[in-house]
Write an enzyme that holds these catalytic residues in place. Structure first.
Site, PDB file in Angstrom:
ATOM      1  N   ASP A 135       0.836  -1.199   0.000  1.00 47.76           N
ATOM      2  CA  ASP A 135       0.000   0.000   0.000  1.00 47.76           C
ATOM      3  C   ASP A 135       0.874   1.253   0.000  1.00 47.76           C
ATOM      4  OD1 ASP A 135      -2.051  -1.722   0.100  1.00 47.76           O
ATOM      5  OD2 ASP A 135      -2.799  -1.129   2.082  1.00 47.76           O
ATOM      6  N   LYS A 146     -22.903 -16.369 -11.469  1.00 47.79           N
ATOM      7  CA  LYS A 146     -23.942 -15.348 -11.429  1.00 47.79           C
ATOM      8  C   LYS A 146     -23.647 -14.465 -10.223  1.00 47.79           C
ATOM      9  CE  LYS A 146     -28.916 -14.662 -11.977  1.00 47.79           C
ATOM     10  NZ  LYS A 146     -28.894 -13.381 -11.347  1.00 47.79           N
ATOM     11  N   GLU A 186     -21.313  -6.585 -13.837  1.00 46.94           N
ATOM     12  CA  GLU A 186     -21.885  -6.502 -12.498  1.00 46.94           C
ATOM     13  C   GLU A 186     -20.958  -5.729 -11.568  1.00 46.94           C
ATOM     14  OE1 GLU A 186     -24.800  -8.069 -12.540  1.00 46.94           O
ATOM     15  OE2 GLU A 186     -25.345  -8.629 -10.488  1.00 46.94           O
ATOM     16  N   LYS A 210     -24.293 -19.887 -21.116  1.00 46.49           N
ATOM     17  CA  LYS A 210     -24.581 -19.166 -22.349  1.00 46.49           C
ATOM     18  C   LYS A 210     -24.106 -20.008 -23.532  1.00 46.49           C
ATOM     19  CE  LYS A 210     -23.888 -14.868 -19.832  1.00 46.49           C
ATOM     20  NZ  LYS A 210     -23.108 -13.637 -19.588  1.00 46.49           N
ATOM     21  N   CYS A 245     -27.343 -25.431  37.181  1.00 42.32           N
ATOM     22  CA  CYS A 245     -28.279 -25.179  36.081  1.00 42.32           C
ATOM     23  C   CYS A 245     -28.342 -26.397  35.162  1.00 42.32           C
ATOM     24  CB  CYS A 245     -27.833 -23.945  35.300  1.00 42.32           C
ATOM     25  SG  CYS A 245     -28.871 -23.602  33.860  1.00 42.32           S
TER      26      CYS A 245
HETATM   27  S1  IVH Z   1     -25.993 -12.120 -18.524  1.00 40.68           S
HETATM   28  C1  IVH Z   1     -28.871 -11.299 -21.672  1.00 40.68           C
HETATM   29  N1  IVH Z   1     -24.134 -12.995 -16.871  1.00 40.68           N
HETATM   30  O1  IVH Z   1     -28.180 -11.504 -13.433  1.00 40.68           O
HETATM   31  C2  IVH Z   1     -28.316 -11.732 -20.392  1.00 40.68           C
HETATM   32  N2  IVH Z   1     -25.962 -11.769 -15.975  1.00 40.68           N
HETATM   33  O2  IVH Z   1     -30.906 -12.422 -13.957  1.00 40.68           O
HETATM   34  C3  IVH Z   1     -27.944 -10.618 -19.506  1.00 40.68           C
HETATM   35  N3  IVH Z   1     -25.815 -11.412 -13.545  1.00 40.68           N
HETATM   36  O3  IVH Z   1     -29.397  -8.465 -14.672  1.00 40.68           O
HETATM   37  C4  IVH Z   1     -27.317 -11.013 -18.255  1.00 40.68           C
HETATM   38  N4  IVH Z   1     -23.905 -12.442 -13.257  1.00 40.68           N
HETATM   39  O4  IVH Z   1     -27.374  -8.403 -13.080  1.00 40.68           O
HETATM   40  C5  IVH Z   1     -25.296 -12.326 -17.003  1.00 40.68           C
HETATM   41  N5  IVH Z   1     -22.389 -13.784 -15.543  1.00 40.68           N
HETATM   42  C6  IVH Z   1     -23.564 -13.119 -15.679  1.00 40.68           C
HETATM   43  C7  IVH Z   1     -24.209 -12.531 -14.566  1.00 40.68           C
HETATM   44  C8  IVH Z   1     -25.427 -11.868 -14.762  1.00 40.68           C
HETATM   45  C9  IVH Z   1     -24.876 -11.760 -12.665  1.00 40.68           C
HETATM   46  C10 IVH Z   1     -27.075 -10.687 -13.214  1.00 40.68           C
HETATM   47  C11 IVH Z   1     -27.297  -9.450 -14.017  1.00 40.68           C
HETATM   48  C12 IVH Z   1     -28.637  -9.623 -14.704  1.00 40.68           C
HETATM   49  C13 IVH Z   1     -29.265 -10.715 -13.891  1.00 40.68           C
HETATM   50  C14 IVH Z   1     -30.191 -11.536 -14.746  1.00 40.68           C
END
Ligand code: IVH
Length: 686
Positions: free
Chosen positions: A25, A114, A171, A309, A451
């Protein structure tokens, strides 16, 4: 100045994105000061994208609104594996129909965490961050540019040759450790406590004063994109087959989601490369889910699931959208770790040392994969701090195997004034006074072994796996034996016989026989286990074992004075005082005498096999196939070894299981011997 800007930005990325700082730091601060000094000297060369400019602009009256050039969508959810299989089947069928997938081929996916934060769209024009917006309703969000600029993981200027327009989606989140620190600081200043990292992140970002946001430890990961225009130079894909993939007219420079993220990372944008993975078919997806479920407790931030995806962008385009979610992606959620329910009552429980713990009685709620009806409220101060009251709607949290806790009330749902909780002044079990020392958060029943609650807990502790290990002597049985007055002290356990046990509730002859055998085996515990079983305050498993090794007999410990106790490795004045006071009590000495009368003969500590392990330090990392961390630790300690949390040159062995991470890498780097579970067992002679 350009060099300094670049260097500081690099350190920001190492620190805030990859959690691997490469300077102290102090060194970082020195670089910042040097840059600030140069900027003060040459104001004409001060640039808005300088890392010194993240401190936060003047407060806003309100957020402006931003229309998203490409809508920000949401995701469909899956909770069970059959829903994931159905998703994969739908995808595969559609792609086969479109001639994009062979009859026997499986679909390639890109898998991500997520992240449990909030979605943000960043707009870069000619490489410069010009706008940042929240998701809002997906069409229109709030302009949070001034706040986003303070997040050090987010580049103010992109590296390389970025497209003319680049919208990055991702995010914003807060790490759990940062969240804890923030809450401590907030509490110290008497300011708002946040219920969880996501709320803290959202609250910090939706601050009208960016100078406050600048002090909040926010992070960011990119997982997608919106509008892209004017891809330049060699980044432009040769083929035009993806020309129509985005909602606008840009040609994407890559043909898979994964490679697009790589392309974004190339501009210095934070991408979660550590956890993103490719997977094939439904089995690949479910493997990823399992894997992430295992590492979830060790992640630095909260996630609420994983996202799958379809990797090929051409396939995504064919799959298209339903309503406001893509058909090519799905969120596979973990059981929620938080849920809301009614707080029906607050009762107090008495622990082994008399500690009084307020416990919330809840309307049953499914959280963290189980139905929860009770949750700890820790102590009176916590109840005050969180301001939870009987009658409230509360947030309950159960993460992993951690005991459920009440996070806080949902204040908006508190319709009327509710009375504050007051700690009872008498023990609900034995009626003795409850006292709370000035400097302690915990209130205690002063009844001691008078107790029944303390007696029961003492017996359960003594029968526990790490103490006398009396299998079958559980809560229900101890309740009956103490309530009937049959057992008054630890020594009474040893006089139990099959006939009297067999007639008790939930017992039969066979289980009574098994229990008596288990009790018999517990007549020859190691001295360390016996000492631990006595339940002396501040004497944990390790201290008990070290003390036992040091003195060699119970008689020697009984008569040890403070100096003698202080000679034990790791025993300090608090522990020594506690042991002295325990054995100064006549009734405790009596219990020891009674144990002897019942034929309890502690055996000398099993000396470490092949003393070569004595004093050797082990580090555990990853998940072992059959042993838990606790198991491995116990065996290593039993063999005279030590277990440490970090790898250094002094580490003798690193025991690595599945998902071993940086500790394994460090071991390899330092040339430390790495063992798997089998090799460890062999070393231990097991
Ligand atoms: S993709 C078209 N990838 O989850 C798809 N979303 O339930 C758009 N989120 O509003 C989202 N991690 O805030 C995607 N690896 C990730 C994610 C993610 C968190 C959140 C995001 C979104 C919500 C959808």
């Amino acid at each position: 100045m350009a060099d300094l800007r670049r260097e500081i930005n690099e350190h920001n990325v190492r620190y805030y994105v990859y959690d691997e700082p490469s300077v102290s730091d102090a060194d970082y601060d020195a670089l910042m000061r040097e840059l600030q000094a140069l900027e003060a000297e040459h104001p004409a060369l001060l640039r808005p994208d300088s890392p010194t400019q993240r401190v936060g602009a003047a407060p806003l009256a309100e957020f402006g609104s931003v229309r998203h050039a490409v809508p920000m969508l949401s995701l469909g959810n899956a909770f069970e594996s059959d829903e994931v299989q159905a998703f994969d089947k739908r995808v595969a069928d559609t792609l086969r129909g479109a001639g994009l997938l062979g009859a026997d081929a499986r679909v390639d996916y890109f898998c991500e965490l997520k992240l449990d934060g909030l979605a943000i769209s960043l707009r870069y024009e000619n490489g410069e961050l010009v706008q940042a917006a929240t998701r809002g309703d997906g069409q229109e969000g709030e302009d949070v540019t001034a706040n986003i600029r303070t997040i050090r993981a987010i580049p103010l200027r992109l590296q390389g040759v970025p497209p003319r327009v680049l919208e990055v989606r991702g995010e914003v989140l807060m790490n759990r450790a940062d969240f804890e620190r923030l809450n401590q600081a907030q509490a110290a200043r008497g300011e708002k406590i946040f219920v969880n990292p996501r709320n803290a992140a959202a609250g910090s970002l939706r601050q009208l004063d960016p100078r406050i946001t600048a002090q909040r430890p926010l992070r960011f990961f990119a997982y997608g994109w919106g509008e892209i225009r004017g891809v330049q130079g060699s980044d432009r894909a040769q083929s035009d087959m993806f020309a129509a993939v985005t909602a606008d007219d840009a040609a994407l420079p890559r043909d898979t989601h994964g490679s697009m993220l790589q392309w974004l990372a190339g501009f210095g944008l934070p991408v979660n490369v550590k956890y993103n993975r490719q997977a094939r078919g439904a089995t690949g997806l479910l493997d990823f889910y399992q894997h992430v479920g295992r590492i979830r407790p060790d992640l630095p931030y909260d996630i609420d699931g994983v996202v799958y995806k379809v990797d090929a962008l051409a396939a995504q385009k064919v799959l298209g959208f339903v309503a406001r979610a893509p058909r090519f992606a799905v969120a596979h959620k973990f059981p929620a770790e938080e849920a809301t329910t009614q707080l029906l009552d607050i009762e107090v429980q008495v622990g082994r040392t008399g500690a009084i713990t307020p416990v919330a009685r809840l309307a049953p709620v499914f959280v963290g994969g189980v139905t929860v009806t009770n949750a700890t409220l820790h102590n009176e101060d916590e109840i005050r701090r969180k301001d939870v009251r009987v009658g409230d709607t509360v947030i309950v949290r159960r993460a992993g195997d951690v005991i459920p806790e009440v996070v806080g009330p949902v204040l908006e749902k508190r319709a009327r004034d509710l009375p504050l909780f007051v700690m009872p002044t008498a023990c609900p079990v034995c009626g003795s006074a409850i006292e709370k020392l000035e400097d302690e958060a915990i209130a205690r029943c002063t009844g001691g072994l008078f107790c029944a609650a303390q007696r029961k807990q003492t017996l359960l502790h003594a029968a526990g796996r790490k103490a006398l290990d009396i299998e079958g002597l559980g809560e229900k049985l101890v309740d009956q034996l103490v309530d009937s007055g049959r057992i008054k002290s630890l020594a009474d356990i040893y006089s139990l016989n099959v006939d009297e046990l067999a007639v008790l509730d939930r017992m039969g002859r066979k289980s009574a026989e098994n229990l008596v055998q288990a009790i018999d085996r517990a007549r020859t515990p190691t001295l360390g286990r016996l000492l631990f079983a006595l339940g002396i305050r501040h004497v944990g498993e390790t201290t008990a074992r070290d003390t036992a090794r040091h003195f060699g007999s119970i008689a020697a410990i009984l008569d040890a004075d403070e100096d003698a106790l202080l000679a034990v490795h790791d025993v300090g004045p608090v522990v020594a005082g506690s042991i002295r006071r325990f054995f100064a009590e006549p009734h405790n000495r009596q219990i020891v005498a009674q144990l002897r009368e019942q034929g309890v003969e502690p055996v000398a500590q099993a000396e470490p096999q092949g003393t070569s392990l004595a004093g050797k330090t082990f580090v555990l990392t990853g998940t072992l196939p059959t042993w838990s961390r606790d198991d491995a630790t116990r065996h290593i300690l039993a063999a005279g070894g030590k277990v440490s949390g970090s790898v250094s040159k002094k580490t003798a062995y690193v025991v690595a299981g599945e998902e071993a991470g940086s500790k394994l890498a460090k071991a390899r780097e330092l040339g430390v011997t790495v063992l798997d579970e089998d090799a460890l067992k062999a070393l231990l002679g097991l």
